[in-house]
Design a protein around this motif. Structure first.
Motif, PDB file in Angstrom:
ATOM      1  N   ASP A 111      22.121  -8.549  31.972  1.00 29.68           N
ATOM      2  CA  ASP A 111      21.987  -7.360  32.823  1.00 29.68           C
ATOM      3  C   ASP A 111      21.188  -7.759  34.072  1.00 29.68           C
ATOM      4  OD1 ASP A 111      19.182  -7.231  32.352  1.00 29.68           O
ATOM      5  OD2 ASP A 111      19.500  -6.062  30.519  1.00 29.68           O
ATOM      6  N   PRO A 112      21.086  -6.882  35.081  1.00 28.19           N
ATOM      7  CA  PRO A 112      20.425  -7.253  36.340  1.00 28.19           C
ATOM      8  C   PRO A 112      19.002  -7.768  36.169  1.00 28.19           C
ATOM      9  CG  PRO A 112      21.677  -5.250  36.653  1.00 28.19           C
ATOM     10  CD  PRO A 112      21.730  -5.541  35.179  1.00 28.19           C
ATOM     11  N   ASP A 113      18.213  -7.101  35.293  1.00 31.29           N
ATOM     12  CA  ASP A 113      16.827  -7.552  35.091  1.00 31.29           C
ATOM     13  C   ASP A 113      16.792  -8.946  34.469  1.00 31.29           C
ATOM     14  OD1 ASP A 113      15.831  -5.224  36.155  1.00 31.29           O
ATOM     15  OD2 ASP A 113      15.640  -4.220  34.195  1.00 31.29           O
ATOM     16  N   GLU A 114      17.643  -9.146  33.491  1.00 33.84           N
ATOM     17  CA  GLU A 114      17.694 -10.456  32.840  1.00 33.84           C
ATOM     18  C   GLU A 114      18.170 -11.526  33.823  1.00 33.84           C
ATOM     19  OE1 GLU A 114      18.750  -9.066  28.249  1.00 33.84           O
ATOM     20  OE2 GLU A 114      20.363  -9.329  29.733  1.00 33.84           O
ATOM     21  N   TRP A 115      19.117 -11.155  34.672  1.00 32.37           N
ATOM     22  CA  TRP A 115      19.628 -12.109  35.653  1.00 32.37           C
ATOM     23  C   TRP A 115      18.544 -12.513  36.649  1.00 32.37           C
ATOM     24  CZ3 TRP A 115      22.652 -15.791  36.253  1.00 32.37           C
ATOM     25  CH2 TRP A 115      23.078 -16.246  37.505  1.00 32.37           C
ATOM     26  N   ASN A 116      17.720 -11.546  37.045  1.00 36.76           N
ATOM     27  CA  ASN A 116      16.597 -11.863  37.951  1.00 36.76           C
ATOM     28  C   ASN A 116      15.630 -12.847  37.308  1.00 36.76           C
ATOM     29  OD1 ASN A 116      17.457 -10.320  40.135  1.00 36.76           O
ATOM     30  ND2 ASN A 116      16.445  -8.453  39.379  1.00 36.76           N
ATOM     31  N   ASN A 121      19.923 -17.591  25.557  1.00 38.27           N
ATOM     32  CA  ASN A 121      20.994 -17.703  24.549  1.00 38.27           C
ATOM     33  C   ASN A 121      21.701 -16.373  24.259  1.00 38.27           C
ATOM     34  OD1 ASN A 121      20.382 -20.457  24.188  1.00 38.27           O
ATOM     35  ND2 ASN A 121      18.734 -19.951  22.761  1.00 38.27           N
ATOM     36  N   LYS A 122      21.602 -15.452  25.176  1.00 37.00           N
ATOM     37  CA  LYS A 122      22.238 -14.143  24.960  1.00 37.00           C
ATOM     38  C   LYS A 122      23.758 -14.299  24.870  1.00 37.00           C
ATOM     39  CE  LYS A 122      22.501  -9.454  26.860  1.00 37.00           C
ATOM     40  NZ  LYS A 122      22.069  -8.558  27.956  1.00 37.00           N
ATOM     41  N   PRO A 123      24.389 -13.789  23.814  1.00 40.02           N
ATOM     42  CA  PRO A 123      25.841 -13.969  23.618  1.00 40.02           C
ATOM     43  C   PRO A 123      26.683 -12.983  24.417  1.00 40.02           C
ATOM     44  CG  PRO A 123      24.938 -12.779  21.773  1.00 40.02           C
ATOM     45  CD  PRO A 123      23.760 -13.103  22.663  1.00 40.02           C
ATOM     46  N   ALA A 124      26.188 -12.597  25.577  1.00 37.75           N
ATOM     47  CA  ALA A 124      26.936 -11.668  26.444  1.00 37.75           C
ATOM     48  C   ALA A 124      26.411 -11.855  27.850  1.00 37.75           C
ATOM     49  CB  ALA A 124      26.722 -10.233  25.968  1.00 37.75           C
ATOM     50  N   ILE A 164      33.575 -23.479  33.825  1.00 35.61           N
ATOM     51  CA  ILE A 164      34.934 -22.909  33.736  1.00 35.61           C
ATOM     52  C   ILE A 164      35.707 -23.514  32.563  1.00 35.61           C
ATOM     53  CG2 ILE A 164      37.164 -22.705  34.921  1.00 35.61           C
ATOM     54  CD1 ILE A 164      35.540 -22.737  37.598  1.00 35.61           C
ATOM     55  N   VAL A 165      35.617 -24.818  32.388  1.00 30.41           N
ATOM     56  CA  VAL A 165      36.450 -25.471  31.371  1.00 30.41           C
ATOM     57  C   VAL A 165      35.820 -25.466  29.979  1.00 30.41           C
ATOM     58  CG1 VAL A 165      37.525 -26.987  33.089  1.00 30.41           C
ATOM     59  CG2 VAL A 165      35.492 -27.786  31.847  1.00 30.41           C
ATOM     60  N   SER A 166      34.534 -25.070  29.899  1.00 32.26           N
ATOM     61  CA  SER A 166      33.849 -25.111  28.603  1.00 32.26           C
ATOM     62  C   SER A 166      33.944 -23.787  27.863  1.00 32.26           C
ATOM     63  CB  SER A 166      32.375 -25.475  28.800  1.00 32.26           C
ATOM     64  OG  SER A 166      32.251 -26.745  29.390  1.00 32.26           O
ATOM     65  N   THR A 167      34.058 -23.857  26.561  1.00 28.46           N
ATOM     66  CA  THR A 167      34.087 -22.654  25.725  1.00 28.46           C
ATOM     67  C   THR A 167      32.661 -22.230  25.389  1.00 28.46           C
ATOM     68  OG1 THR A 167      36.206 -23.244  24.748  1.00 28.46           O
ATOM     69  CG2 THR A 167      34.803 -21.720  23.497  1.00 28.46           C
ATOM     70  N   ARG A 168      32.368 -20.950  25.638  1.00 26.49           N
ATOM     71  CA  ARG A 168      31.061 -20.401  25.289  1.00 26.49           C
ATOM     72  C   ARG A 168      31.270 -19.276  24.281  1.00 26.49           C
ATOM     73  NH1 ARG A 168      27.686 -20.072  30.954  1.00 26.49           N
ATOM     74  NH2 ARG A 168      28.806 -21.698  32.080  1.00 26.49           N
ATOM     75  N   CYS A 169      30.176 -18.733  23.793  1.00 27.41           N
ATOM     76  CA  CYS A 169      30.271 -17.672  22.786  1.00 27.41           C
ATOM     77  C   CYS A 169      30.926 -16.411  23.354  1.00 27.41           C
ATOM     78  CB  CYS A 169      28.891 -17.350  22.223  1.00 27.41           C
ATOM     79  SG  CYS A 169      27.689 -16.871  23.470  1.00 27.41           S
ATOM     80  N   TYR A 170      30.854 -16.251  24.693  1.00 30.00           N
ATOM     81  CA  TYR A 170      31.421 -15.024  25.277  1.00 30.00           C
ATOM     82  C   TYR A 170      32.647 -15.292  26.145  1.00 30.00           C
ATOM     83  CZ  TYR A 170      28.487 -16.661  29.127  1.00 30.00           C
ATOM     84  OH  TYR A 170      27.891 -17.433  30.095  1.00 30.00           O
ATOM     85  N   SER A 171      33.069 -16.550  26.255  1.00 30.65           N
ATOM     86  CA  SER A 171      34.275 -16.840  27.037  1.00 30.65           C
ATOM     87  C   SER A 171      34.898 -18.156  26.573  1.00 30.65           C
ATOM     88  CB  SER A 171      33.954 -16.934  28.540  1.00 30.65           C
ATOM     89  OG  SER A 171      33.100 -18.031  28.790  1.00 30.65           O
ATOM     90  N   LYS A 172      36.211 -18.199  26.615  1.00 29.20           N
ATOM     91  CA  LYS A 172      36.937 -19.384  26.199  1.00 29.20           C
ATOM     92  C   LYS A 172      37.173 -20.289  27.410  1.00 29.20           C
ATOM     93  CE  LYS A 172      41.128 -20.855  23.815  1.00 29.20           C
ATOM     94  NZ  LYS A 172      42.410 -20.421  23.175  1.00 29.20           N
TER      95      LYS A 172
END
Length: 413
Positions: free
Chosen positions: A285-290, A279-282, A353-361
């Motif tokens: 980072d690479p470690d988190e992505w792994n 649920n990270k609102p951004a 792509i079409v959904s609005t998230r906390c970090y992108s519209k």
């Protein structure tokens, strides 16, 4: 008329091989003897396992014996004679002729031995049955039954070759009966085994269904944690099904269930991803992505116990593979990626792509279509992309402009 006994035995043996039902075999035997030997009666007594006693299987002839006329328990004189008594009474033959018994008794009339009394009891039993010959039928040392023969209509006694014929016929019949019994026993055991296997399969199916419902419930809990993923899963399933239909997949059969389960559960492995990453609102980072990427492994592990879900497991495990082979976890390329996973990949990306998230519209549908086509051949299967766009366009025309609202897929009333 001279009978060719050897030929008759060969012909009868062939018939016995074909007859699988004991009742038909026994009736055939009595009918054959009655027709060819002109006796007052021909009867067969056989062991009845269900009633634990011997009983008449069939009787033919002018003086045929009614089925309930005599109770043949183990202590009946004839049964007892062939089962045990004859071992202790000196008789030269392993069958009974009424004439032989009468001769033996006449010779020993003045004696009062146990043997003589046993012979008299057996003779009386034969007289009651109007029997002039009794041929025992054994299988190994067990008495299976008896062939009871009445007097010849011409008044003559039985010849040695006739008795020999009857003995061979009876023993062949015994073997055929046992073979039929073993055959039926195998059928019954196989039927019982099949029934048990069906019961086990039914239990397994119910257990797997319960496990699937638990997994689905857990997946919904994961999706409910995030405003973006809440509602996302049902929309992804609907979009994936119409894409599969557009591709020409059999969406009326079993594959629809497989694809639907793959679409519903593709992110179930996120159950094992920490909330602060999930649920990270951004951007991660690479470690988190792994760590995030391990959700496909976790999802596959969760589905492992569901043996009927092997194809679903493959969809879940492969939905982040890329058409050009640069995806994860295995780097599969092109059509080596399961088609269900390729559908999930396109539909999931479109929805992101079409959904609005906390970090992108959320962006417009046309923009999403352009992005999917731009990445076709690298990230996505080009055929799946076109099938998805075609299917969704048809759906929007059919349902009207209200099908989409504020970047979210909605059903119109």
């Amino acid at each position: 008329m001279v009978m060719d006994y050897e030929r008759i035995l060969r012909d009868v043996a062939k018939l016995m091989v074909r007859l699988k039902k004991p009742s038909r075999l026994l009736k055939m035997t009595t009918r054959f003897i009655d027709k060819n030997f002109q006796l007052n009666h021909t009867s067969i007594v056989i062991w009845d396992e269900a009633r634990s006693r011997y009983a008449f299987a069939d009787s033919k002839g002018r003086q045929k014996i009614p089925s309930g006329f005599v109770k043949f328990d183990r202590e009946h004189p004839l049964i007892s004679w062939f089962s045990k008594t004859r071992r202790f009474v000196k008789m030269p033959k392993d069958y009974l002729l009424r004439s032989d018994l009468e001769t033996q008794i006449e010779k020993g009339l003045k004696t009062n031995s146990d043997s003589m009394r046993a012979l008299q009891i057996v003779l009386k039993a034969m007289q009651v049955l109007k029997a002039h010959a009794v041929i025992p039928a054994y299988y190994k040392s067990d008495l299976l039954g008896m062939l009871i023969l009445g007097a010849k209509k011409d008044g003559y006694g039985f010849e040695a070759r006739e008795i020999s014929f009857f003995q061979t016929l009876v023993q062949d019949c015994s073997m055929a009966l046992k073979n039929a019994e073993y055959h039926q026993s195998l059928i019954d055991r196989n039927s019982q085994l099949e029934s048990q296997l069906r019961e086990i399969e039914s239990l397994r199916t119910r257990e797997q269904k319960r496990y699937y419902e638990i997994i689905r419930s857990l997946a919904q809990q994961v999706y409910a944690k995030d405003p973006y993923t809440f509602g996302h899963i049902g929309q992804v399933e609907r979009l994936g099904v119409i894409t599969g239909r557009e591709l020409g997949l059999d969406m009326a059969g079993r594959y629809k269930d497989i694809l639907s389960a793959g679409l519903l559960l593709h992110d179930v492995g996120k159950i094992g991803i920490p909330d602060h990453i999930l649920n990270k609102p951004a951007r991660l980072d690479p470690d988190e992505w792994n760590i995030m990427k391990t959700h496909v492994d976790k999802g596959a592990q969760i589905l492992e116990p569901l043996t009927d879900f092997k194809e679903v497991r493959e969809i879940v495990y492969s939905h982040h593979e890329r058409w050009d082979g640069t995806g994860y976890p295995r780097g599969l390329k092109g059509e080596s990626i399961p088609v269900g996973a390729r559908i999930v990949c396109v539909v999931d990306a479109f929805h992101a792509i079409v959904s609005t998230r906390c970090y992108s519209k959320g962006r417009p549908i046309e923009t999403a279509f352009e992005e999917l086509r731009r990445c076709a051949g690298s990230q996505f299967d080009p055929t799946v992309v076109e099938a998805f766009i075609t299917a969704l366009t048809k759906e929007m025309k059919r349902r009207g402009t209200g099908f989409f609202y504020d970047g979210e897929i909605k059903h119109t009333a």
